[in-house]
Design a protein around this motif. Sequence first.
Motif, PDB file in Angstrom:
ATOM      1  N   UNK A 220       0.828  -1.200   0.000  1.00  0.00           N
ATOM      2  CA  UNK A 220       0.000   0.000   0.000  1.00  0.00           C
ATOM      3  C   UNK A 220       0.865   1.254   0.000  1.00  0.00           C
ATOM      4  N   UNK A 221       0.275   2.350  -0.454  1.00  0.00           N
ATOM      5  CA  UNK A 221       0.973   3.633  -0.440  1.00  0.00           C
ATOM      6  C   UNK A 221       1.246   4.096   0.985  1.00  0.00           C
ATOM      7  N   UNK A 222       0.204   4.055   1.809  1.00  0.00           N
ATOM      8  CA  UNK A 222       0.295   4.599   3.160  1.00  0.00           C
ATOM      9  C   UNK A 222       0.080   3.477   4.168  1.00  0.00           C
ATOM     10  N   UNK A 223       1.146   3.033   4.817  1.00  0.00           N
ATOM     11  CA  UNK A 223       1.027   1.918   5.761  1.00  0.00           C
ATOM     12  C   UNK A 223       0.435   2.338   7.098  1.00  0.00           C
ATOM     13  N   UNK A 224       0.146   3.635   7.252  1.00  0.00           N
ATOM     14  CA  UNK A 224      -0.606   4.071   8.430  1.00  0.00           C
ATOM     15  C   UNK A 224      -2.089   3.769   8.254  1.00  0.00           C
ATOM     16  N   UNK A 225      -2.513   3.672   6.999  1.00  0.00           N
ATOM     17  CA  UNK A 225      -3.895   3.272   6.706  1.00  0.00           C
ATOM     18  C   UNK A 225      -3.995   1.754   6.721  1.00  0.00           C
ATOM     19  N   UNK A 226      -3.090   1.097   5.990  1.00  0.00           N
ATOM     20  CA  UNK A 226      -3.045  -0.360   5.938  1.00  0.00           C
ATOM     21  C   UNK A 226      -1.592  -0.816   5.846  1.00  0.00           C
ATOM     22  N   UNK A 227      -1.274  -1.880   6.541  1.00  0.00           N
ATOM     23  CA  UNK A 227       0.069  -2.447   6.511  1.00  0.00           C
ATOM     24  C   UNK A 227       0.219  -3.370   5.301  1.00  0.00           C
ATOM     25  N   UNK A 228       1.436  -3.454   4.763  1.00  0.00           N
ATOM     26  CA  UNK A 228       1.720  -4.475   3.755  1.00  0.00           C
ATOM     27  C   UNK A 228       1.415  -5.844   4.364  1.00  0.00           C
ATOM     28  N   UNK A 229       0.909  -6.745   3.551  1.00  0.00           N
ATOM     29  CA  UNK A 229       0.592  -8.079   4.070  1.00  0.00           C
ATOM     30  C   UNK A 229       1.734  -9.052   3.791  1.00  0.00           C
ATOM     31  N   UNK A 230       2.553  -9.278   4.826  1.00  0.00           N
ATOM     32  CA  UNK A 230       3.662 -10.228   4.727  1.00  0.00           C
ATOM     33  C   UNK A 230       3.268 -11.617   5.231  1.00  0.00           C
TER      34      UNK A 230
END
Length: 661
Positions: free
Chosen positions: A359-369
């Motif tokens: 995602x662009x903004x990880x404060x909205x959503x985290x990358x899914x690892x």
Amino acid sequence: MIKQTQILVVSLFIILLSCKQKEDKKQVETTLYSNILNYVFTPKHKFDKKGLMFSDQGAWFGYSFPETTNIIGFSGPFLMTQQNGVWSSASLTNLIVKNTAWKLSDTESYSSHLEQTFLSEKLELKQQLVFSSGHTAIIKSRLKNKSNSVQTINYSFKNKDLLADGLKLSVKENNLTIKSALTNAVGHIIFPKDILLTASTDSTYTSNEIEIVLKPNETKEFIISQSFIFKEYSWDKERKNIQNINFDTVLKDRKLEKNTELQSLIKNRKTQFNDHKYAEVLAKTQVTLQNNWRIPAGELKDEGLFPSYHYKWFHGFWSWDSWKHAVGLSYYNTDLAKKQIKAMFNLQGEDGFIVDCIYRDTLIEKHNYRDTKPPLSAWAITKIYKKDKDISFVKEFYPKLKTYHQWWYNKRDHDKDGLCEYGSTDGSLIAAKWESGMDNAIRFDNSEILKNGEGAYSINQESVDLNAYLYAEKLFLSELATILENKKEADNFKKEAKKLKLIIQSQFYDPIDGWFYDTTLDGKTFIKGEGSEGWTALWANAATQEQAKAVKNKMMNPKKFFTKVPFQTMSADHEKFNPLKGYWRGPNWLDQAYFGVKGLRNYGFDKEADKATIQILKGAEGVLGKGKSIRENYHPLTGEGLNAENFSWSAAHIIMLLQKD
């Protein structure tokens, strides 16, 4: 004799000129696919998603046409710069013409631009909107006196109240600035120099009133630019570009760009799909992908496509979506296709792992690892190479592909038997199901999670689709190795593929049912329930001809898979079939439908493949014809469009269904 020769030459010239004119006309006609999507919509609140939005050049904002003449401008912009999509305003640049009652006469949308025309008793107003870059849209307004007498006209501007959270506006002369507490993207609206703005509140502004005098048929034009730009880009540079912009030149360039893309798609159709309606649906796929196109910003370091700007949880890039988008794009825009690939590989781990979504903004959503997605990247890269023969692209990604391919065997082969399982990095069963891409498919109803090692877990079953994908990937890697003149590795991948093919044919195929199934980890028990994974072996060319024929017979059975929208995710006669409540328990996803059609073609069942393609496009509500958007998935029995609108991989796979390989 000389005279006859001259007449013949002139005749040939006239014939050639006529052919050239017809060809030129044909070139122009492809841009005349107007109103492919219905953008008429005025937002009632900040999160209003009842309408569609137009975007281009990878911009993080878009527009619609207003539904009423209370707005003389374009609806929006809709901002994808914050809160996973939110309306800034019903209209930021609303034109007020004193003592004038407008009637909306016409709206026209193209992949290149938007146009709308308003009429009053004595005036005509035509507005055009085109994106000059991924940061800026330009709006040209043209007022025309259509009466027989001189008209004195007074006009000004004001906005509809800001709708989005955290937005505040400020003004200086003819410049409007919009900042947000929720994003670092800043809005810059530049009016003509004779317009002076006054902020009424931090949510509204008004302008001075301009008086002009127009003779009969005389016109007045003015330009407004609307920019929304992230901090990693230079506003000073963009502003200078805007100052030097010629609107008509930008519009001409954009028309040429879109026309060239569309020509590529239309000319490359399979001959059996030469009907106009299939050209029209290709125009719809083009603009669908265009509306989801985003330039790099924040954590997204390369351009790519959202699955859908329309659905709030799809404002990022997913790995197997990206591979599918890239294949669709490869037919008309290999540059963007490559960037879509790069966007996902930018976050590849040292061990080869590719993150599920970013995602662009990880404060909205985290990358899914927590998981990855099925291995289709080598397929995508091979497809792109075949279109533009860019060997440097292959050189860059071949080592990355090899590492990712080996990652599956290192981290997802629990019993080390050469067959892989879906799994997760955090030991959760839900993430392991996500890794398949078919989240709640019935084959996972009784699955359990097993630990392979630190940060590596597998489901306790071996999946036919995963191993079919890996089989295909070995062959694609062999192709790429051959391109790079690495014969040793090319031969090794072929040998591995040959071995795996025999295992797929023996372990996953039930000769009694005539279907491919997942099995238990020991390979001794089929996990029954006919689903779309059953034809993945045909897509990968991993089945025998006899096996393919048996699978084909079930696919073409109206009680099972040949429904109103054929080749859905599970058989219609299964007790758990439930398209309205089961995300992967019945709906038709066009990627799976494409894999089925391509699987039929691989084994010479072209008649059935053509029949299915026609039925898929005809049965899926709103795919053919103008207005409605392409949906995430479809009810296989009714054709109703389900879930997200303006869905990228659905559009990409429609392209694949209609294009020559």
